[in-house]
Design an enzyme around this catalytic site. Structure first.
Site, mmCIF file in Angstrom:
data_model
loop_
_atom_site.group_PDB
_atom_site.id
_atom_site.type_symbol
_atom_site.label_atom_id
_atom_site.label_comp_id
_atom_site.label_asym_id
_atom_site.label_seq_id
_atom_site.Cartn_x
_atom_site.Cartn_y
_atom_site.Cartn_z
ATOM 1 N N ARG A 59 -33.436 -0.094 19.252
ATOM 2 C CA ARG A 59 -33.158 0.527 17.952
ATOM 3 C C ARG A 59 -34.269 1.524 17.609
ATOM 4 O O ARG A 59 -34.036 2.548 16.974
ATOM 5 C CB ARG A 59 -33.002 -0.521 16.856
ATOM 6 C CG ARG A 59 -34.217 -1.385 16.619
ATOM 7 C CD ARG A 59 -33.960 -2.459 15.587
ATOM 8 N NE ARG A 59 -35.051 -3.413 15.479
ATOM 9 C CZ ARG A 59 -35.697 -3.699 14.363
ATOM 10 N NH1 ARG A 59 -35.370 -3.106 13.233
ATOM 11 N NH2 ARG A 59 -36.670 -4.597 14.352
ATOM 12 N N GLU B 86 -19.988 0.799 4.457
ATOM 13 C CA GLU B 86 -19.859 1.251 5.846
ATOM 14 C C GLU B 86 -18.531 1.944 6.124
ATOM 15 O O GLU B 86 -18.488 2.935 6.880
ATOM 16 C CB GLU B 86 -20.043 0.063 6.793
ATOM 17 C CG GLU B 86 -21.446 -0.515 6.812
ATOM 18 C CD GLU B 86 -21.707 -1.483 5.665
ATOM 19 O OE1 GLU B 86 -22.854 -1.938 5.511
ATOM 20 O OE2 GLU B 86 -20.746 -1.789 4.912
ATOM 21 N N PHE C 268 -21.306 -4.569 10.968
ATOM 22 C CA PHE C 268 -20.724 -3.718 9.935
ATOM 23 C C PHE C 268 -20.074 -2.468 10.536
ATOM 24 O O PHE C 268 -19.009 -2.055 10.100
ATOM 25 C CB PHE C 268 -21.789 -3.311 8.924
ATOM 26 C CG PHE C 268 -22.550 -4.471 8.351
ATOM 27 C CD1 PHE C 268 -21.913 -5.669 8.057
ATOM 28 C CD2 PHE C 268 -23.908 -4.373 8.112
ATOM 29 C CE1 PHE C 268 -22.609 -6.744 7.526
ATOM 30 C CE2 PHE C 268 -24.617 -5.443 7.579
ATOM 31 C CZ PHE C 268 -23.968 -6.636 7.288
ATOM 32 N N HIS D 162 -28.806 -4.249 15.950
ATOM 33 C CA HIS D 162 -28.784 -5.678 15.593
ATOM 34 C C HIS D 162 -27.511 -6.372 16.087
ATOM 35 O O HIS D 162 -26.853 -7.095 15.347
ATOM 36 C CB HIS D 162 -28.926 -5.853 14.082
ATOM 37 C CG HIS D 162 -30.253 -5.446 13.536
ATOM 38 N ND1 HIS D 162 -30.685 -4.150 13.566
ATOM 39 C CD2 HIS D 162 -31.234 -6.179 12.954
ATOM 40 C CE1 HIS D 162 -31.886 -4.076 13.018
ATOM 41 N NE2 HIS D 162 -32.253 -5.290 12.653
ATOM 42 N N ASP E 5 -30.805 -14.256 11.113
ATOM 43 C CA ASP E 5 -29.730 -13.814 10.225
ATOM 44 C C ASP E 5 -28.460 -14.634 10.404
ATOM 45 O O ASP E 5 -27.577 -14.626 9.547
ATOM 46 C CB ASP E 5 -29.421 -12.328 10.442
ATOM 47 C CG ASP E 5 -30.503 -11.429 9.877
ATOM 48 O OD1 ASP E 5 -31.367 -11.931 9.150
ATOM 49 O OD2 ASP E 5 -30.482 -10.225 10.172
ATOM 50 N N ARG F 292 -32.083 -5.524 18.397
ATOM 51 C CA ARG F 292 -33.123 -5.745 17.400
ATOM 52 C C ARG F 292 -34.453 -6.075 18.065
ATOM 53 O O ARG F 292 -35.498 -5.551 17.688
ATOM 54 C CB ARG F 292 -32.731 -6.895 16.473
ATOM 55 C CG ARG F 292 -33.819 -7.275 15.474
ATOM 56 C CD ARG F 292 -33.486 -8.564 14.742
ATOM 57 N NE ARG F 292 -34.461 -8.856 13.712
ATOM 58 C CZ ARG F 292 -34.462 -9.974 12.995
ATOM 59 N NH1 ARG F 292 -33.550 -10.906 13.207
ATOM 60 N NH2 ARG F 292 -35.378 -10.171 12.059
#
Length: 289
Positions: A10, A59, A84, A110, A118, A168
């Site tokens: 990322r 999104e 998303f 991610h 998460d 991530r």
């Protein structure tokens, strides 16, 4: 012994966007859904604030905005977490980007179970399946920093929708800077004559390098696929489809086995779900027997 260099892809995404703009990509714009710090598009935003647009936690709307911008000659990179970008906004990606085959690039970060703490709600292990099924969508998952930066540039240079998946966690950099990525082309990392020796990197999930799959299967007689994604609908199934139709070959798929993830340190979850060197080696050893 030199220390192993690790960089999250990322981070590579954000750096590559900035490098492209600095190199003359004047029509490149970046969209984000209030996650510029996490997706690392903040790197681009700091250098080119007038070309970065925060669409907020919306999104689906972001994908529609990206579609509109692409019709004006711009090359939008729409960025968010994979859950998303591929999940929440699927309808807009399908109907507003895929159906008219617009020149929109989606940067999804991610992804997979290594998102970690998460938990299952954010651990998207379905995005390859969702994006692969959209006609004309190119799907790419780079392996390290060097490849990730080249993937972003290759996506910019091609015409049509592209879905890019970035991690991530920091991952080991194993490519040299002279490595040349090519969309739809697999890379032989280590050549060999059996399934425990031959290793290839298939960063492009779609279009799949069928020639490389067939060549490896002919040499090894058995194939193992490894992906941080559900074994349903991802790389493993794409490889199986090619082999079942053209060269029936025994295959073992290593990935997430039709289950949700859960909260925990990303590195520990990879081990728990069998996405680690020891488990892959054991599967290969058993398969050879």
């Amino acid at each position: 012994m030199a220390e192993v260099k690790k960089i999250a892809t990322r981070e590579s995404y954000g750096n590559a966007l900035k490098e492209l703009a600095a190199g003359g990509a004047d029509n490149l714009v970046v969209l984000d859904a209030d996650l510029a710090g996490a997706t690392k598009t903040g790197i681009f935003k700091k250098a080119y604030p007038d070309r970065h647009f925060n669409c907020g936690i919306a999104e689906a709307d972001m994908m529609s905005v990206a579609a509109g911008l692409s019709t004006m000659g711009l090359v939008p990179f729409a960025s968010s977490f994979a859950m998303f970008a591929a999940g929440r906004a699927f309808e807009q990606v399908r109907n507003s980007i895929g159906y008219p085959h617009l020149n929109v690039k989606i940067g999804a970060t991610h992804a997979g179970i290594s998102v970690g703490e998460d938990g299952a709600s954010h651990q998207c292990c379905e995005d390859f399946a969702l994006m692969r099924v959209i006609p004309g969508m190119t799907v790419i998952c780079p392996a390290d920093d060097v490849e990730a930066r080249q993937v972003v540039k290759a996506a910019y240079e091609m015409e049509g929708p592209v879905y890019m998946r970035f991690a991530r966690l920091a991952t080991e950099v194993f490519h040299n800077e002279d490595y040349q990525f090519e969309i739809g082309k697999a890379e032989v990392i280590r050549a060999g004559s059996d399934v425990s020796a031959e290793v290839i990197n298939m960063a492009t999930i779609k279009p799949l390098d069928e020639a490389a799959v067939l060549a490896t299967a002919k040499k090894t007689g058995k194939v193992i696929t490894v992906e941080e994604h559900s074994i349903i609908g991802g790389l493993g199934e794409a490889v199986c489809s090619v082999l079942s139709e053209q060269l029936p070959t025994p295959v073992r798929r290593i990935g997430v086995n039709d289950e949700f993830g859960h909260s925990g340190p990303g590195a520990d979850l990879l081990v728990q779900f069998g996405l680690c060197a020891d488990h892959i080696a054991q599967v290969a050893a058993d398969f050879v027997k």
